[in-house]
Scaffold this motif. Structure first.
Motif, mmCIF file in Angstrom:
data_model
loop_
_atom_site.group_PDB
_atom_site.id
_atom_site.type_symbol
_atom_site.label_atom_id
_atom_site.label_comp_id
_atom_site.label_asym_id
_atom_site.label_seq_id
_atom_site.Cartn_x
_atom_site.Cartn_y
_atom_site.Cartn_z
ATOM 1 N N SER A 61 18.273 75.861 -86.211
ATOM 2 C CA SER A 61 18.775 75.969 -84.847
ATOM 3 C C SER A 61 18.777 74.570 -84.199
ATOM 4 C CB SER A 61 17.904 76.931 -84.047
ATOM 5 O OG SER A 61 16.545 76.596 -84.199
ATOM 6 N N ARG A 90 11.135 68.060 -86.209
ATOM 7 C CA ARG A 90 10.597 69.203 -86.949
ATOM 8 C C ARG A 90 9.653 68.691 -88.029
ATOM 9 N NH1 ARG A 90 13.628 74.546 -88.184
ATOM 10 N NH2 ARG A 90 13.002 75.145 -90.270
ATOM 11 N N LYS A 131 15.313 66.973 -84.624
ATOM 12 C CA LYS A 131 14.597 68.128 -84.062
ATOM 13 C C LYS A 131 13.116 67.857 -83.851
ATOM 14 C CE LYS A 131 14.942 72.339 -85.632
ATOM 15 N NZ LYS A 131 15.307 73.317 -84.634
ATOM 16 N N ASN A 190 17.883 72.922 -81.630
ATOM 17 C CA ASN A 190 16.997 72.694 -80.494
ATOM 18 C C ASN A 190 15.838 71.814 -80.941
ATOM 19 O OD1 ASN A 190 16.407 75.080 -82.133
ATOM 20 N ND2 ASN A 190 14.534 75.171 -80.955
HETATM 21 MG MG MG Z 1 14.764 77.457 -85.112
#
Ligand code: MG
Ligand code: AMP
Length: 325
Positions: free
Chosen positions: A136, A50, A48, A138
């Protein structure tokens, strides 16, 4: 892969061997990893892009399995009884003996837990028989995926298997509620409204703007398409595509022609993606009533507005939503 019994069995085996599986939930598609396997969890952050320190939500098959990871208490038990399985995430004290990889909580003493009700998610979690960390599916900061194809398009080979269970039926993420010693704190508006929660447990607090650490990972910029947004627009200007709500002749896409907030939430991310692909100068968005699911929609739109980057492409294609989903 289609979410057949065989597909779900293979996905569970993938999770057990530390691989990443994207799967449908009733809110959006999640990117799952074995929450007890540090290497698997670290691949979620890589896939991700992230930032580390943003904690992940753990998905469990049953309330008992969830409460084995995070301490319950009477209020949590009442909420679980009413809203699980469903789109509610509870932040509870982490049980240190639960064996959860540290990156899942970002080293916190609390853990976010949810029991999803989507039949494919439920079957996968039962079959995997482990807590599954799943944000999620994405790339960090972008629109959340409500279809398997969105995940394939955007995460590609970073995910080992995508279970296709059709479109997500709620379309916005789960509500995140922190249950600590004091008043329950609403960290994220989502699929279960604040009104429904307050009816069961009384008034909710919300984190003050100066307290971002309270809701880690809740960025002011998020859920962003490439095209800039203009919110609360009663009508589009000539260089804009228009995301309508309620009766509107000028809508390029309409979240809900009848003004139904549930339908609007379901359509939100898909329609933003379609309007984004029109490469218009800007996406104008009709006002959305700020109650029940409308709060979750407005929250996503405000973050998307802040996250949007300018684009200059060809003129608006007015056909993107001729056949709304
Ligand atoms: Mg999210
Ligand atoms: P997602 O991006 O859907 O994975 O949602 C994760 C969100 O859940 C984070 O952005 C936080 O707001 C919330 N969350 C997860 N774990 C915790 C935690 N331990 N304490 C507080 N909030 C959490």
């Amino acid at each position: 892969m289609l979410a057949t019994t065989a597909g779900i069995r293979q996905a569970a085996a993938y999770l057990r061997s530390g691989r990443l599986v994207a799967f449908p939930t009733e809110t959006v598609y999640g990117l799952g990893a074995d929450a007890t396997n540090p290497a698997a969890v670290s691949r979620v952050f890589q896939a991700k892009k992230r930032p580390v320190g943003h904690p992940l939500i753990i998905h469990a098959a049953t309330t008992a399995a969830a409460f084995a990871v995070g301490g319950g208490g009477p209020r949590a038990a009442r909420l679980a009884e009413q809203f699980w399985p469903g789109p509610l995430t509870l932040v509870l004290p982490l049980r240190p003996d639960a064996g959860i990889a540290e990156a899942v909580t970002g080293g916190r003493h609390t853990v976010a837990l949810r029991v999803p009700r989507h039949p494919v998610a439920a079957a996968l979690l039962r079959e995997a028989a482990m807590p599954v960390a799943a944000p999620s599916a994405n790339p960090h900061g972008r629109l959340s995926p409500t279809r398997a194809q969105h995940v394939r398009d955007e995460l590609g080979s970073a995910v080992d298997l995508v279970l296709d269970g059709g479109p997500a039926d709620i379309g916005v993420e789960s509500t995140v509620l922190e249950l600590g010693a004091g008043q329950p704190m609403l960290l994220r508006a989502g699929g279960i409204s604040a009104e429904e929660l307050a009816a069961l447990i009384g008034p909710l607090a919300e984190p003050a703007a100066h307290e971002p650490a309270r809701a880690p990972g809740m960025l002011r910029k998020h859920y962003a398409p490439n095209t800039p947004l203009r919110l609360n627009a009663d009508a589009p200007s000539p260089d804009e595509v228009y995301l309508g709500f309620g009766a509107s002749r000028r809508a390029t896409c309409n979240l809900s022609p009848t003004g139904d907030l549930e339908e609007a939430a379901r359509n939100l991310f898909t329609m933003l993606r379609r309007l984004d692909s029109a490469r218009a100068h800007r996406i104008a968005v009709a006002p959305i009533p700020d109650h029940h699911l409308g709060k979750a929609i407005n929250d996503r739109l405000r973050r998307a507005e802040r996250g949007a980057a300018p684009s200059d492409g060809p003129p608006p294609a007015q056909t993107v939503c001729e056949r709304p989903s």
